[in-house]
Scaffold this motif. Structure first.
Motif, PDB file in Angstrom:
ATOM      1  N   GLU A 159      -1.285 -10.970  24.474  1.00  0.00           N
ATOM      2  CA  GLU A 159      -1.115  -9.681  23.797  1.00  0.00           C
ATOM      3  C   GLU A 159      -0.617  -9.889  22.371  1.00  0.00           C
ATOM      4  OE1 GLU A 159      -0.075  -7.313  27.954  1.00  0.00           O
ATOM      5  OE2 GLU A 159       1.519  -7.753  26.511  1.00  0.00           O
ATOM      6  N   ARG A 160       0.243 -10.879  22.187  1.00  0.00           N
ATOM      7  CA  ARG A 160       0.750 -11.174  20.841  1.00  0.00           C
ATOM      8  C   ARG A 160      -0.382 -11.696  19.957  1.00  0.00           C
ATOM      9  NH1 ARG A 160       5.926 -12.274  18.653  1.00  0.00           N
ATOM     10  NH2 ARG A 160       6.841 -11.954  20.712  1.00  0.00           N
ATOM     11  N   GLU A 161      -1.260 -12.546  20.522  1.00  0.00           N
ATOM     12  CA  GLU A 161      -2.410 -13.040  19.765  1.00  0.00           C
ATOM     13  C   GLU A 161      -3.301 -11.887  19.313  1.00  0.00           C
ATOM     14  OE1 GLU A 161      -3.637 -17.446  21.296  1.00  0.00           O
ATOM     15  OE2 GLU A 161      -4.045 -15.809  22.677  1.00  0.00           O
ATOM     16  N   VAL A 162      -3.564 -10.968  20.255  1.00  0.00           N
ATOM     17  CA  VAL A 162      -4.397  -9.812  19.923  1.00  0.00           C
ATOM     18  C   VAL A 162      -3.752  -8.985  18.817  1.00  0.00           C
ATOM     19  CG1 VAL A 162      -5.254  -7.601  20.807  1.00  0.00           C
ATOM     20  CG2 VAL A 162      -5.542  -9.684  22.170  1.00  0.00           C
ATOM     21  N   LEU A 163      -2.452  -8.772  18.907  1.00  0.00           N
ATOM     22  CA  LEU A 163      -1.753  -7.975  17.907  1.00  0.00           C
ATOM     23  C   LEU A 163      -1.758  -8.662  16.548  1.00  0.00           C
ATOM     24  CD1 LEU A 163      -0.194  -5.463  17.216  1.00  0.00           C
ATOM     25  CD2 LEU A 163       1.870  -6.513  18.142  1.00  0.00           C
ATOM     26  N   GLU A 164      -1.607  -9.975  16.545  1.00  0.00           N
ATOM     27  CA  GLU A 164      -1.650 -10.715  15.285  1.00  0.00           C
ATOM     28  C   GLU A 164      -3.009 -10.547  14.600  1.00  0.00           C
ATOM     29  OE1 GLU A 164      -0.692 -14.663  16.461  1.00  0.00           O
ATOM     30  OE2 GLU A 164       1.476 -14.329  16.466  1.00  0.00           O
ATOM     31  N   GLY A 169      -6.455  -6.825  10.452  1.00  0.00           N
ATOM     32  CA  GLY A 169      -7.455  -5.796  10.222  1.00  0.00           C
ATOM     33  C   GLY A 169      -8.729  -5.980  11.016  1.00  0.00           C
ATOM     34  N   ARG A 170      -8.690  -6.832  12.030  1.00  0.00           N
ATOM     35  CA  ARG A 170      -9.904  -7.100  12.808  1.00  0.00           C
ATOM     36  C   ARG A 170     -10.174  -6.001  13.836  1.00  0.00           C
ATOM     37  NH1 ARG A 170     -11.277 -13.344  13.823  1.00  0.00           N
ATOM     38  NH2 ARG A 170     -10.099 -14.324  12.133  1.00  0.00           N
ATOM     39  N   SER A 171     -11.442  -5.781  14.103  1.00  0.00           N
ATOM     40  CA  SER A 171     -11.867  -4.850  15.140  1.00  0.00           C
ATOM     41  C   SER A 171     -11.755  -5.523  16.496  1.00  0.00           C
ATOM     42  CB  SER A 171     -13.316  -4.423  14.909  1.00  0.00           C
ATOM     43  OG  SER A 171     -14.181  -5.547  15.075  1.00  0.00           O
ATOM     44  N   ALA A 177     -14.442 -12.066  19.687  1.00  0.00           N
ATOM     45  CA  ALA A 177     -15.160 -13.267  19.250  1.00  0.00           C
ATOM     46  C   ALA A 177     -14.186 -14.391  18.904  1.00  0.00           C
ATOM     47  CB  ALA A 177     -16.039 -12.936  18.047  1.00  0.00           C
ATOM     48  N   ALA A 178     -13.077 -14.044  18.250  1.00  0.00           N
ATOM     49  CA  ALA A 178     -12.100 -15.063  17.846  1.00  0.00           C
ATOM     50  C   ALA A 178     -11.421 -15.713  19.047  1.00  0.00           C
ATOM     51  CB  ALA A 178     -11.061 -14.438  16.920  1.00  0.00           C
ATOM     52  N   LEU A 179     -11.157 -14.912  20.089  1.00  0.00           N
ATOM     53  CA  LEU A 179     -10.452 -15.426  21.264  1.00  0.00           C
ATOM     54  C   LEU A 179     -11.389 -15.864  22.381  1.00  0.00           C
ATOM     55  CD1 LEU A 179      -7.537 -12.800  21.485  1.00  0.00           C
ATOM     56  CD2 LEU A 179      -7.524 -15.068  20.411  1.00  0.00           C
ATOM     57  N   VAL A 212       0.742  -2.289  14.486  1.00  0.00           N
ATOM     58  CA  VAL A 212       0.830  -3.363  13.501  1.00  0.00           C
ATOM     59  C   VAL A 212       2.114  -3.238  12.686  1.00  0.00           C
ATOM     60  CG1 VAL A 212      -0.182  -4.246  11.355  1.00  0.00           C
ATOM     61  CG2 VAL A 212      -1.647  -3.782  13.340  1.00  0.00           C
ATOM     62  N   LEU A 213       2.479  -2.018  12.298  1.00  0.00           N
ATOM     63  CA  LEU A 213       3.712  -1.816  11.530  1.00  0.00           C
ATOM     64  C   LEU A 213       4.939  -2.225  12.346  1.00  0.00           C
ATOM     65  CD1 LEU A 213       2.977   1.592   9.769  1.00  0.00           C
ATOM     66  CD2 LEU A 213       3.035  -0.695   8.723  1.00  0.00           C
ATOM     67  N   THR A 214       4.921  -1.891  13.646  1.00  0.00           N
ATOM     68  CA  THR A 214       6.031  -2.296  14.525  1.00  0.00           C
ATOM     69  C   THR A 214       6.106  -3.811  14.600  1.00  0.00           C
ATOM     70  OG1 THR A 214       5.820  -0.280  15.854  1.00  0.00           O
ATOM     71  CG2 THR A 214       6.963  -2.154  16.879  1.00  0.00           C
ATOM     72  N   TYR A 215       4.951  -4.452  14.757  1.00  0.00           N
ATOM     73  CA  TYR A 215       4.904  -5.909  14.842  1.00  0.00           C
ATOM     74  C   TYR A 215       5.437  -6.554  13.558  1.00  0.00           C
ATOM     75  CZ  TYR A 215       2.802 -10.548  14.482  1.00  0.00           C
ATOM     76  OH  TYR A 215       2.611 -11.888  14.299  1.00  0.00           O
ATOM     77  N   LEU A 216       4.983  -6.059  12.417  1.00  0.00           N
ATOM     78  CA  LEU A 216       5.414  -6.642  11.138  1.00  0.00           C
ATOM     79  C   LEU A 216       6.917  -6.439  10.929  1.00  0.00           C
ATOM     80  CD1 LEU A 216       2.448  -5.521   8.847  1.00  0.00           C
ATOM     81  CD2 LEU A 216       2.839  -7.779   9.859  1.00  0.00           C
ATOM     82  N   ALA A 217       7.422  -5.268  11.290  1.00  0.00           N
ATOM     83  CA  ALA A 217       8.848  -4.987  11.103  1.00  0.00           C
ATOM     84  C   ALA A 217       9.712  -5.870  11.992  1.00  0.00           C
ATOM     85  CB  ALA A 217       9.122  -3.511  11.407  1.00  0.00           C
TER      86      ALA A 217
END
Length: 221
Positions: A159-164, A169-171, A177-179, A212-217
């Motif tokens: 889940e952390r990988e997906v959030l990163e 800005g990925r769809s 595709a990345a994972l 994303v804002l929560t993650y960055l903060a």
């Protein structure tokens, strides 16, 4: 010596695990009066059968986030005579705290990978059905830390990988595709992130941005 035939409702979305557990419990003298794969079916089965105990996985359709333990909290409130044994790979501290808000009597929370013997599991079922408690030490530890944990801390590594990747800005298609996973799998992980961050759908749904804002903060990025 345990001689009472225990009436059990089993809620597990994996058909293989559900069938296997039904057979296992039957061989151990328990009667599985219903085996279901969704939270609504669980609530209906408990209302119909009034079992001694309900064995419940946390993550069930449709979002595979916390439907099971939400249903467990509802059963605890509406059918107090039914013991609750949450049996999962995950610890959901917020909902577990609600489940245990009125005490641990008649409640169990075991982690699948930490149950070493079938006899331990069946003993826990009888203990919970009899008004006792069966809590994995790891669950207790996380609950004790719960007041200090950040939402980000509750995310699984995937889940952390997906959030990163969301933060880049990925769809969902690009993340998949990345994972090297299916887009449906990414959707489930995204839904889990929203659930753990307490982000509910709105008419102007911008949960991805908020997540994303929560993650960055919280990560100091």
């Amino acid at each position: 010596m345990i001689d009472k035939t225990l009436r059990v409702v089993l809620a597990e979305d994996s058909v293989v695990l559900r069938d296997g557990m039904t057979e296992l419990l039957g061989a151990r003298g328990c009667e599985v009066v219903a085996a279901v794969g969704t939270a609504p079916a669980l609530l209906a089965a408990v209302a119909e059968h009034r079992p001694d105990v309900a064995v419940i996985d946390i993550r069930m359709p449709p979002t595979h986030t916390d439907e099971g333990i939400r249903a467990a909290v509802e059963i605890r409130a509406t059918t107090p005579g039914t013991g609750i044994l949450v049996f999962s790979q995950h610890v959901e501290t917020a909902w577990a705290s609600r489940l245990l808000a009125d005490g641990a009597a008649g409640v169990g929370y075991l982690l699948k990978e930490r149950v070493a013997r079938t006899s331990e599991f069946v003993d826990a079922l009888h203990r919970v059905a009899g008004g006792g408690a069966a809590l994995d030490p790891e669950v207790v530890t996380q609950l004790m830390r719960g007041g200090r944990r950040r939402p980000v801390d509750a995310l699984t590594p995937r889940e952390r990988e997906v959030l990163e990747l969301m933060a880049q800005g990925r769809s969902n298609r690009s993340i998949a595709a990345a994972l090297v996973v299916s887009e449906r799998a990414v959707e489930k992980h995204v839904a889990a992130v929203f659930g753990k961050f307490g982000l509910v759908a709105t008419e102007a749904d911008n949960r991805r941005v908020k997540a994303v804002l929560t993650y960055l903060a919280e990560s100091g990025t």
